[in-house]
Design a protein around this motif. Structure first.
Motif, PDB file in Angstrom:
ATOM      1  N   VAL A  45     118.103  28.895   0.517  1.00 49.52           N
ATOM      2  CA  VAL A  45     116.802  28.272   1.272  1.00 49.52           C
ATOM      3  C   VAL A  45     116.306  27.618  -0.328  1.00 49.52           C
ATOM      4  O   VAL A  45     116.214  28.333  -1.493  1.00 49.52           O
ATOM      5  N   GLY A  46     116.198  26.602  -0.515  1.00 47.65           N
ATOM      6  CA  GLY A  46     115.407  25.155  -1.222  1.00 47.65           C
ATOM      7  C   GLY A  46     116.966  25.479  -2.002  1.00 47.65           C
ATOM      8  O   GLY A  46     116.912  24.102  -3.101  1.00 47.65           O
ATOM      9  N   PHE A  47     117.847  25.294  -1.866  1.00 46.44           N
ATOM     10  CA  PHE A  47     119.221  24.672  -2.201  1.00 46.44           C
ATOM     11  C   PHE A  47     119.557  23.782  -0.878  1.00 46.44           C
ATOM     12  O   PHE A  47     119.840  22.870  -0.808  1.00 46.44           O
ATOM     13  N   GLY A  48     120.023  24.272  -0.378  1.00 42.99           N
ATOM     14  CA  GLY A  48     120.831  23.324   0.682  1.00 42.99           C
ATOM     15  C   GLY A  48     121.595  24.613   2.037  1.00 42.99           C
ATOM     16  O   GLY A  48     121.605  25.711   1.988  1.00 42.99           O
ATOM     17  N   THR A  49     122.464  23.937   2.596  1.00 41.89           N
ATOM     18  CA  THR A  49     123.143  24.739   3.510  1.00 41.89           C
ATOM     19  C   THR A  49     124.830  23.978   3.428  1.00 41.89           C
ATOM     20  O   THR A  49     125.190  23.178   3.684  1.00 41.89           O
ATOM     21  N   ALA A  81     121.763  18.905   1.309  1.00 44.71           N
ATOM     22  CA  ALA A  81     120.661  19.518   0.045  1.00 44.71           C
ATOM     23  C   ALA A  81     119.776  19.957   0.885  1.00 44.71           C
ATOM     24  O   ALA A  81     119.267  18.817   2.197  1.00 44.71           O
ATOM     25  N   GLY A  82     118.701  20.812   0.426  1.00 43.53           N
ATOM     26  CA  GLY A  82     117.413  22.114   1.167  1.00 43.53           C
ATOM     27  C   GLY A  82     116.125  20.127   0.734  1.00 43.53           C
ATOM     28  O   GLY A  82     116.773  19.934  -0.708  1.00 43.53           O
ATOM     29  N   LYS A  83     114.579  20.235   0.671  1.00 44.01           N
ATOM     30  CA  LYS A  83     114.131  19.739  -0.290  1.00 44.01           C
ATOM     31  C   LYS A  83     113.709  20.246  -1.429  1.00 44.01           C
ATOM     32  O   LYS A  83     113.625  19.300  -2.135  1.00 44.01           O
ATOM     33  N   ALA A  84     114.163  21.127  -1.530  1.00 45.81           N
ATOM     34  CA  ALA A  84     113.389  21.379  -3.173  1.00 45.81           C
ATOM     35  C   ALA A  84     114.722  20.688  -4.244  1.00 45.81           C
ATOM     36  O   ALA A  84     114.196  20.229  -5.513  1.00 45.81           O
ATOM     37  N   LEU A  85     115.579  20.945  -3.773  1.00 46.69           N
ATOM     38  CA  LEU A  85     117.508  20.138  -4.514  1.00 46.69           C
ATOM     39  C   LEU A  85     116.933  18.200  -4.414  1.00 46.69           C
ATOM     40  O   LEU A  85     116.685  18.023  -5.730  1.00 46.69           O
TER      41      LEU A  85
END
Length: 90
Positions: A45-49, A81-85
């Protein structure tokens, strides 16, 4: 950044020795690889999948001889990439 630079960064950020940081990075890579091989997604979460995407079989062309070739179906690892990244980079 290559793997040795990543190990050094992890070591300095977490107060671990370089050997311990190297083992931690190797363990992370191994865990993600094992999960993807078994068909699971890895979500941070926050980084990506990390996921596995299937590519269908297709025909290609040898540019040297213009001969058509059959390219078999395959599974390829992918990262979204997640939103925070994304926000941190932009």
């Amino acid at each position: 950044m290559n793997k040795s630079e990543l190990v050094e960064a992890v070591s300095s950020e977490s107060d671990l020795s370089k050997a311990d940081a190297g083992r931690a990075v190797d363990a992370f890579i191994g865990a993600v690889t094992k999960a993807l091989k078994s068909g699971e997604d890895v979500t941070l979460v926050g980084f990506g999948t990390f996921t596995v995407r299937a590519r269908g079989a297709r025909t290609g062309r040898n540019p040297r001889t213009n001969e058509t070739i059959n390219i078999p179906a395959s599974k390829n690892p992918a990262f979204k990439a997640g939103k925070a990244l994304k926000d941190a980079v932009n």
